[in-house]
Write a protein that holds these residues in place. Structure first.
Motif, short mmCIF file in Angstrom:
data_model
loop_
_atom_site.label_atom_id
_atom_site.label_comp_id
_atom_site.label_asym_id
_atom_site.label_seq_id
_atom_site.Cartn_x
_atom_site.Cartn_y
_atom_site.Cartn_z
N THR A 7 -13.93 -38.26 -1.05
CA THR A 7 -14.01 -37.12 -1.96
C THR A 7 -12.79 -37.12 -2.88
O THR A 7 -11.67 -37.29 -2.41
CB THR A 7 -14.04 -35.79 -1.18
N GLU A 27 -15.31 -32.20 -8.81
CA GLU A 27 -15.26 -32.89 -7.51
C GLU A 27 -16.38 -33.92 -7.49
O GLU A 27 -17.51 -33.63 -7.87
CB GLU A 27 -15.46 -31.88 -6.38
N TYR A 28 -16.04 -35.13 -7.04
CA TYR A 28 -17.02 -36.20 -6.91
C TYR A 28 -16.93 -36.77 -5.51
O TYR A 28 -15.85 -36.87 -4.93
CB TYR A 28 -16.78 -37.30 -7.95
N VAL A 36 -16.67 -43.27 -6.58
CA VAL A 36 -16.28 -41.95 -7.07
C VAL A 36 -15.81 -42.05 -8.53
O VAL A 36 -16.20 -41.25 -9.37
CB VAL A 36 -15.18 -41.35 -6.18
N ARG A 39 -18.73 -42.51 -10.88
CA ARG A 39 -19.46 -41.26 -11.08
C ARG A 39 -18.69 -40.31 -12.01
O ARG A 39 -19.27 -39.65 -12.86
CB ARG A 39 -19.73 -40.59 -9.74
N ALA A 40 -17.37 -40.25 -11.83
CA ALA A 40 -16.55 -39.38 -12.67
C ALA A 40 -16.59 -39.86 -14.12
O ALA A 40 -16.73 -39.06 -15.05
CB ALA A 40 -15.12 -39.34 -12.16
N GLY A 43 -19.68 -39.00 -15.75
CA GLY A 43 -19.66 -37.59 -16.09
C GLY A 43 -18.75 -37.26 -17.26
O GLY A 43 -18.62 -36.10 -17.65
#
Length: 70
Positions: A7, A27-28, A36, A39-40, A43
């Motif tokens: 996390t 938060e990812y 992670v 994904r960030a 985004g």
């Protein structure tokens, strides 16, 4: 069975967010740092190469200029 995850909490380091009391954050969750971070970035978050600073989508990236040696 073992279940594990990674996390990461991202807080924006731009000047506007540093001065404001309401920081942009996200938060990812994933199975590794690479997942992670991917994904960030998907985004819209920017992550510094040394993994010490992050910038929210659409926020100005603050660059640290090296001091000139004399």
């Amino acid at each position: 069975m073992i279940v594990a995850n990674y996390t990461a909490h991202f807080y924006c380091d731009c000047e506007a967010c540093e001065e404001a009391s309401n920081l942009e954050q996200a938060e990812y969750i994933g199975e590794s740092w690479a997942q992670v971070a991917k994904r960030a970035r998907k985004g819209g978050w920017r992550i510094s190469a040394d993994r010490t600073r992050s910038f929210a989508p659409g926020h100005k990236v603050k660059r640290n200029s090296p001091s000139k040696a004399r």
